[in-house]
Structure formats: C-alpha cells, structure tokens
Write a protein that holds these residues in place. Structure first.
Motif, short mmCIF file in Angstrom:
data_model
loop_
_atom_site.label_atom_id
_atom_site.label_comp_id
_atom_site.label_asym_id
_atom_site.label_seq_id
_atom_site.Cartn_x
_atom_site.Cartn_y
_atom_site.Cartn_z
N VAL A 65 11.82 5.31 -9.02
CA VAL A 65 11.10 4.30 -9.80
C VAL A 65 9.71 4.81 -10.17
N GLY A 66 9.04 5.47 -9.23
CA GLY A 66 7.72 6.02 -9.52
C GLY A 66 7.76 7.10 -10.57
N PHE A 67 8.77 7.96 -10.53
CA PHE A 67 8.89 9.03 -11.52
C PHE A 67 9.01 8.47 -12.93
N ALA A 112 -0.94 10.95 -2.64
CA ALA A 112 -1.41 11.41 -1.34
C ALA A 112 -2.47 10.47 -0.77
N THR A 113 -3.37 9.99 -1.66
CA THR A 113 -4.43 9.08 -1.21
C THR A 113 -3.85 7.79 -0.64
N ASN A 114 -2.95 7.16 -1.37
CA ASN A 114 -2.39 5.88 -0.93
C ASN A 114 -1.50 6.02 0.29
N VAL A 115 -0.68 7.07 0.34
CA VAL A 115 0.21 7.27 1.50
C VAL A 115 -0.62 7.52 2.76
N CYS A 116 -1.66 8.35 2.66
CA CYS A 116 -2.50 8.63 3.83
C CYS A 116 -3.20 7.37 4.31
N LEU A 117 -3.72 6.58 3.39
CA LEU A 117 -4.39 5.34 3.77
C LEU A 117 -3.42 4.37 4.43
N ALA A 118 -2.20 4.30 3.89
CA ALA A 118 -1.19 3.41 4.48
C ALA A 118 -0.83 3.86 5.89
N MET A 119 -0.75 5.18 6.11
CA MET A 119 -0.44 5.69 7.43
C MET A 119 -1.58 5.42 8.42
N ILE A 120 -2.81 5.48 7.93
CA ILE A 120 -3.97 5.26 8.80
C ILE A 120 -3.95 3.84 9.38
N GLY A 122 8.07 14.53 -9.15
CA GLY A 122 9.08 14.66 -10.21
C GLY A 122 8.56 15.42 -11.41
N LEU A 123 7.34 15.15 -11.82
CA LEU A 123 6.77 15.84 -12.98
C LEU A 123 6.48 17.30 -12.68
N THR A 124 6.16 17.61 -11.44
CA THR A 124 5.97 19.01 -11.06
C THR A 124 7.27 19.78 -11.21
N VAL A 125 8.38 19.15 -10.81
CA VAL A 125 9.70 19.78 -10.98
C VAL A 125 10.02 19.95 -12.46
N VAL A 126 9.72 18.94 -13.27
CA VAL A 126 9.95 19.02 -14.71
C VAL A 126 9.16 20.18 -15.31
N ARG A 127 7.91 20.31 -14.91
CA ARG A 127 7.08 21.39 -15.44
C ARG A 127 7.65 22.76 -15.04
N PHE A 128 8.18 22.87 -13.84
CA PHE A 128 8.77 24.13 -13.39
C PHE A 128 10.01 24.46 -14.22
N VAL A 129 10.84 23.46 -14.49
CA VAL A 129 12.09 23.68 -15.24
C VAL A 129 11.80 24.00 -16.71
N TRP A 141 0.83 -1.21 0.00
CA TRP A 141 0.00 0.00 0.00
C TRP A 141 0.86 1.26 0.00
N LEU A 142 1.83 1.31 0.91
CA LEU A 142 2.70 2.48 0.98
C LEU A 142 3.54 2.61 -0.28
N LEU A 143 4.01 1.48 -0.83
CA LEU A 143 4.84 1.54 -2.02
C LEU A 143 4.06 2.11 -3.20
N ALA A 144 2.79 1.74 -3.34
CA ALA A 144 1.96 2.32 -4.40
C ALA A 144 1.86 3.83 -4.23
N GLY A 145 1.68 4.29 -2.98
CA GLY A 145 1.62 5.71 -2.73
C GLY A 145 2.93 6.42 -3.04
N LEU A 146 4.05 5.79 -2.67
CA LEU A 146 5.36 6.40 -2.95
C LEU A 146 5.63 6.48 -4.45
N PHE A 147 5.24 5.44 -5.18
CA PHE A 147 5.40 5.46 -6.63
C PHE A 147 4.62 6.62 -7.24
N TYR A 148 3.34 6.71 -6.87
CA TYR A 148 2.50 7.78 -7.43
C TYR A 148 3.01 9.15 -7.01
N PHE A 149 3.34 9.29 -5.72
CA PHE A 149 3.77 10.60 -5.24
C PHE A 149 5.11 10.99 -5.86
#
Length: 345
Positions: free
Chosen positions: A216-218, A191-199, A48-55, A35-43
């Motif tokens: 790997v997620g990026f 954010a959805t998967n990480v929060c659920l994993a933390m819960i 990473g793509l947000t940084v790419v868009r900024f650059v 569960w957490l790994l899915a969240g980390l991949f997505y996040f």
C-alpha cells in the motif's frame, strides 16, 4: 500531449493513489498503530522505488551537486520534522481535529509558493484553491474540535508548514529523476517513523500485515509521490498541490463501497466544491509576451515542446537527456509556472 495536460493527469493520478491508501489504512489500523503504519507506508515506498530504480537503470537525470541543498532541505522538513511534529500533535488531539487541521498543508504550500518562491497566480487560481480547501474542510468537519491544549494544535500546524516547505523545495529539483527523489524521501521518512514507533514500544504486526502495508505504501505513497514530482515540474507547486488536495475526497468515495461508509450530504457538498476548484484550475489560460534568460541545464526533454530547439549531431526521435543551452528569447504562448517559466509578472 501538452505539458499542462501531462501535469494535470500526473497530479490527479497522484491524488487518486494517495486517496485510495486512506481506506486501506483504516483496515490496517486494526492491527497496526498509526505511528508504525505511517513508517511502514513510507518505508515500503522508499524500498519499492529503490528496487524500481535498480531494475530500470540510470536514465542520466539523477540529482547533481547543486540539487542536494534543496533535496536535503525537503527531506529534513517533510521526512523528519513533519512526521515528528505530527505524532506529537496526534498525542494531544482527537482524530477529527487532526483531520481538519491537516488541510492546512495545501494552504501553506500555496502561500509559500506565491509569496516566498514568487510563483504566479491570479484571482481564478486563488478562488480555485479556496474552493478545494473549503471542500476538504467540509469533508473533515465533525461538528466540533476536541482539544485540551493549544500546543498539539500548533504542532500539527507546524507539521503542515514543514510539508508545505517540503513541496516547494522539491519543486526546485523536480527536473531530476522523480523515482530517486521519492525513494530518498520515502526511506528517510520511513526510517524516522519506524524508529520513533519502536522507541515508544509499539508492537510488531504479523508478516502478512507488514507485507500489505509495504505494498500500500509503495503505491499510495511511492508511485503517488513520483507522479506528484512530475506534476510539480509541469504545473508549479501551488497548482499541483491544489489538484493533490482532492485526495481526501477520493479516499472518502472509495470508502463508501469498501468500508460501507455512508454517502453523506457533506461528502456531496465537498465533492461539488472540489469540482468547482478543479474546473477553475483546468480552464485557466495564461498567455503573455515573456522573456527567457539564457539557461544551461540537463534534464529529460523532447524537441517538440517548443522550448528545446537546439541542434544535435543526430536527430533524436523522443525524450532524451543531455546538458543543453536555452538561448535568450522572447515569445508569446499559453504557459504555466513550470520549470521553464519562472519569470516575474
């Protein structure tokens, strides 16, 4: 390069990157919960793509007001509902049963594209899709399904339906910036998967594992999704989804040298079926007289593609973006259900 070839290369590249993330995920699962790994991949993909868009800066093809209902629908279905339903289903099914059931995403994607969003298909395309899906089933079949209750099965199938809806809604905004689309979906799903994993009390792994998961997620989720959005705009949903459905085979092949997995007869058979399906799609030739209705919109385009012959105050050499008008026209040429060929048949 033709739009079809561009779309095929984008879809297959997306499948390769996503498929390659599977054996990497198996290595990371030693230290991280699924569960957490899915969240980390997505996040990791979204960040990473947000940084790419900024650059790279703004290219002028960001989402506009009319795109947001489709985009929010895609995010709600694929980024929020899909992961929650999958995790609920995972709690009551075996890994082998889940792998088998997840093949339903490609089926739902195609059926929705064909019968709800009215995307053109013929027997050749349908047979190609069947061959690819059957190949995926062969690859994930373990000889049995260990299920204690039908509800987890329904949850996983519902998750696949959500992702099928996500894919079709994303096609509606695929002319917009694919980096923006993929970044939004990655951040929300992450954010959805990480929060659920933390819960549920999941332990936090080491900083090195967090960083590797993000990388790997990026690549496997972020850049892969960017390429998939580019394929959607050139090929349509069902065809792009069919090419992308070869990702499990890519992951299985990479796992042979990386993880020491055996080269089984099932793997060879699955590869053969998928190869037949991909060939049926690649060799498609669809041409008939069709009519384009007047249309005004804004997206990145080049005048050499045969559909953007409008005049400019100056003559741009390559791809550029601005609002432009497509005059009503009727002509004949090979085409696919891309964003400029959504006519009825």
């Amino acid at each position: 390069m033709s739009s079809k070839r561009t779309g095929i290369i984008s879809a297959m590249s997306a499948a390769i990157l996503f498929g390659a993330s599977t054996p990497m995920a198996k290595m990371l699962l030693v230290d991280v919960s699924p569960w957490l790994l899915a969240g980390l991949f997505y996040f990791g993909s979204g960040l990473g793509l947000t940084v790419v868009r900024f650059v790279r800066g703004s290219k002028g093809d960001e989402l506009v007001r009319r795109d947001w209902p489709w985009m929010l629908g895609a995010v709600a279905a694929g980024g929020i509902a899909g992961p929650v339903l999958l995790m609920w289903g995972l709690a009551g099914t075996s890994a082998s049963a889940t792998s088998l059931l997840l093949n339903a995403e490609g089926v739902f994607t195609a059926l929705l594209a064909w019968y709800v969003f009215r995307e053109n298909f013929d027997l050749r395309i349908a047979l190609g899709m069947v061959a690819i899906v059957v190949g995926a089933v062969v690859l994930s079949w373990s000889g049995g399904i260990d299920v204690q209750s039908p509800w987890p099965v329904f949850a996983i199938l519902a998750a696949c339906l959500c992702w099928g809806i996500d894919n079709n809604l994303t096609r509606k905004v695929s002319l917009s910036d694919p980096f923006q689309i993929a970044a939004i979906k990655g951040l929300v799903a992450g954010a959805t998967n990480v929060c659920l994993a933390m819960i549920v009390g999941t332990a936090i792994p080491s900083a090195g594992t967090l960083a590797l998961s993000g990388i790997v997620g990026f690549l496997g989720y972020g850049i892969s999704l960017v390429l998939f959005v580019m394929a959607l705009r050139e090929l349509g949903t069902a065809r792009a989804g069919a090419y992308f459905s070869t990702a499990p085979f890519v992951g299985a092949i990479i796992a042979v040298p990386l993880l020491g997995d055996p080269l089984t007869p099932a793997l060879v058979l699955a590869g053969g079926l998928m190869a037949i399906g991909v060939w049926l799609h690649m060799s498609e030739r669809h041409a008939h007289a069709h009519e384009h209705q007047p249309l005004e919109h804004s997206h990145v385009h080049a005048h050499a593609d045969g559909h953007h012959g409008h005049e400019h105050d100056h003559s741009p050499d390559g791809p550029h973006i601005h609002k432009h008008l497509h005059e009503a026209t009727r002509h004949t040429h090979p085409h696919y259900p891309d964003e400029h060929h959504r006519h009825n048949h």
